[in-house]
Design an enzyme around this catalytic site. Structure first.
Site, short mmCIF file in Angstrom:
data_model
loop_
_atom_site.label_atom_id
_atom_site.label_comp_id
_atom_site.label_asym_id
_atom_site.label_seq_id
_atom_site.Cartn_x
_atom_site.Cartn_y
_atom_site.Cartn_z
N THR A 40 -8.21 3.39 8.89
CA THR A 40 -9.53 2.72 8.91
C THR A 40 -9.45 1.85 10.23
O THR A 40 -8.62 0.85 10.18
CB THR A 40 -9.39 1.47 7.66
OG1 THR A 40 -8.98 2.48 6.57
CG2 THR A 40 -10.73 1.07 7.29
N HIS B 280 -5.95 3.72 -1.62
CA HIS B 280 -7.07 4.05 -1.07
C HIS B 280 -7.36 5.48 -1.47
O HIS B 280 -6.66 6.53 -0.90
CB HIS B 280 -6.94 4.01 0.61
CG HIS B 280 -8.23 4.00 1.29
ND1 HIS B 280 -8.58 4.08 2.75
CD2 HIS B 280 -9.35 4.32 0.74
CE1 HIS B 280 -9.50 4.61 2.82
NE2 HIS B 280 -10.28 4.45 1.86
N GLU C 19 -11.15 -9.25 3.54
CA GLU C 19 -9.86 -8.96 4.07
C GLU C 19 -9.98 -8.79 5.52
O GLU C 19 -10.89 -7.97 6.05
CB GLU C 19 -9.22 -7.83 3.44
CG GLU C 19 -7.91 -7.31 4.07
CD GLU C 19 -7.09 -6.42 3.30
OE1 GLU C 19 -7.13 -6.50 2.07
OE2 GLU C 19 -6.39 -5.45 3.76
N HIS D 254 -3.71 -4.42 7.98
CA HIS D 254 -3.67 -3.51 8.79
C HIS D 254 -2.83 -3.58 9.92
O HIS D 254 -2.85 -4.50 10.63
CB HIS D 254 -5.04 -3.04 9.39
CG HIS D 254 -5.37 -1.56 9.54
ND1 HIS D 254 -4.83 -1.02 10.69
CD2 HIS D 254 -5.72 -0.36 8.78
CE1 HIS D 254 -5.05 0.13 10.65
NE2 HIS D 254 -5.58 0.68 9.51
N ASN E 46 0.95 -1.38 0.11
CA ASN E 46 -0.08 0.02 0.08
C ASN E 46 0.74 1.12 -0.01
O ASN E 46 1.77 1.49 1.02
CB ASN E 46 -0.93 0.13 1.37
CG ASN E 46 -1.74 1.10 1.43
OD1 ASN E 46 -1.37 2.23 1.04
ND2 ASN E 46 -3.01 0.79 1.72
N ARG F 11 -6.84 12.73 1.37
CA ARG F 11 -5.93 13.16 2.19
C ARG F 11 -4.32 12.59 1.85
O ARG F 11 -3.32 13.43 2.10
CB ARG F 11 -6.03 13.07 3.53
CG ARG F 11 -6.15 11.39 3.94
CD ARG F 11 -6.13 11.14 5.44
NE ARG F 11 -7.42 11.40 5.79
CZ ARG F 11 -7.95 10.89 6.98
NH1 ARG F 11 -7.40 10.16 7.56
NH2 ARG F 11 -9.21 11.19 7.42
N ARG G 173 -9.47 7.97 -0.43
CA ARG G 173 -10.14 8.60 0.28
C ARG G 173 -10.96 9.70 0.01
O ARG G 173 -10.95 10.67 -0.75
CB ARG G 173 -9.59 8.96 1.90
CG ARG G 173 -8.83 7.84 2.41
CD ARG G 173 -8.30 8.18 3.74
NE ARG G 173 -9.23 8.64 4.83
CZ ARG G 173 -9.35 7.46 5.85
NH1 ARG G 173 -8.85 6.45 5.75
NH2 ARG G 173 -10.28 7.73 6.75
N HIS H 39 0.88 6.39 1.73
CA HIS H 39 1.66 7.20 2.73
C HIS H 39 2.92 7.82 2.21
O HIS H 39 3.50 8.71 2.71
CB HIS H 39 1.88 6.57 4.15
CG HIS H 39 0.91 6.19 4.63
ND1 HIS H 39 -0.09 7.42 5.07
CD2 HIS H 39 0.07 5.20 5.21
CE1 HIS H 39 -1.08 6.90 5.66
NE2 HIS H 39 -1.04 5.60 5.80
N GLU I 199 -8.72 0.47 -2.65
CA GLU I 199 -9.57 0.65 -1.61
C GLU I 199 -10.53 1.85 -1.68
O GLU I 199 -10.16 2.94 -2.10
CB GLU I 199 -8.58 0.76 -0.39
CG GLU I 199 -7.92 -0.56 0.11
CD GLU I 199 -7.07 -0.13 1.28
OE1 GLU I 199 -7.17 0.78 2.07
OE2 GLU I 199 -6.31 -0.97 1.45
N1 PXP Z 1 -5.96 -3.31 4.36
C1 PXP Z 1 -6.67 -2.39 4.38
C2 PXP Z 1 -8.23 -2.57 3.94
C3 PXP Z 1 -6.63 -0.73 4.92
O1 PXP Z 1 -7.58 0.18 4.80
C4 PXP Z 1 -5.19 -0.48 4.97
C5 PXP Z 1 -4.93 0.86 5.49
O2 PXP Z 1 -5.01 1.68 4.34
C6 PXP Z 1 -4.28 -1.70 5.08
C7 PXP Z 1 -4.52 -2.85 4.64
C8 PXP Z 1 -2.84 -1.44 5.28
O3 PXP Z 1 -2.57 -1.12 6.73
P1 PXP Z 1 -0.98 -0.40 7.05
O4 PXP Z 1 -0.81 0.87 6.48
O5 PXP Z 1 -1.49 -0.33 8.55
O6 PXP Z 1 -0.30 -1.51 6.87
#
Ligand code: PXP
Length: 245
Positions: free
Chosen positions: A103, A45, A153, A193, A9, A51, A47, A12, A72
């Protein structure tokens, strides 16, 4: 055991870029590096408040990468319209509240079937695989299967946030049981997550789980040793926890 895919992901990277409002660092360049380092998919994602990832990022991302894009999204008409235009490999429906930092819990599928059903059908009708981001609770998993979701998930946030010991073991058992129930319902099982080098081995050892989506830890750790290095290390931990058949 089935191969365990790593979805990276890159949200960030955009968070850091947006802190200064320019174009550096680029989430697209990061996605390409992740792909080169062995990521099996890229997750982003979009949003409601934009952001981190923005509309032009998600379009450029889909064009740039050769591996599957996991989009996402919140369960809104706006995001369904974006998904139908984008045609990602998968759409992962997540709960979204403007004020939250991330989330914070799984999607409440039970009680929202009437709202979610047409949305899921539209996405599936366009050939997009539908994933629901849920807590590992039997009722939620059954509701996801009843709605025709392809994937669930499992939210690993509470497991990762719990101090090592009893509380974490309980959370682990919940996820392990949830993974079994979901697989028995015919759902493909993903998890994500909060996963890090410390928390990934136990989750990767669950045989029903076929994909992990990891973002914040990898992007943060990349500051120390680089994105390719942290992806390689994460992949190694995942493979070690999951011996080939
Ligand atoms: N899976 C989902 C569905 C999420 O919403 C997120 C956060 O955007 C992640 C995985 C990844 O989480 P993390 O950034 O904490 O690894």
């Amino acid at each position: 055991m089935e191969y365990l895919r790593l979805g990276v992901n890159i949200d960030h990277v955009a968070t850091v870029r947006n802190a200064r409002g320019g174009t550096h660092p680029s989430p697209i360049a990061a996605a390409l590096l992740a792909q080169k380092a062995g990521a099996d998919g890229i997750t982003a994602h979009l949003r409601e408040d934009r952001r981190h990832i923005r509309d032009d990022d998600i379009t450029a991302l889909k064009e740039a990468i050769d591996i599957p894009l996991n989009f996402e999204m919140a369960a809104t008409d706006e995001m369904v319209a974006v998904a139908l235009k984008l045609l990602p490999n998968a759409a992962c429906i997540v709960p979204e509240r403007r004020e939250e930092l991330t989330t914070e819990g799984g999607l409440a599928v039970t009680g929202q079937q009437v709202r979610l059903s047409p949305l899921i059908q539209q996405l599936k009708g366009a050939g997009i695989r539908v994933s629901l981001f849920v807590d590992a609770e039997e009722a939620e998993l059954r509701a996801a299967a009843d709605l025709g979701a392809d994937i669930v998930e499992l939210h690993t946030g509470r497991y990762c946030d719990s101090p090592a010991g009893n509380q974490r073991s309980q959370e682990y058992e919940r996820i392990a049981k949830g993974a079994q129930i979901a697989a028995a319902l015919g759902l493909e099982v993903h998890a994500g997550h909060g996963l890090s080098f410390e928390t990934v081995p136990e989750i990767a050892a669950l045989p029903e789980i076929v994909e992990l989506n990891i973002g914040h830890f990898l992007i943060g750790a990349a500051i120390y040793t680089g994105l390719e290095d942290v992806i390689l290390q994460m992949r190694q931990l995942m493979s070690r926890a999951r011996p080939a058949k």
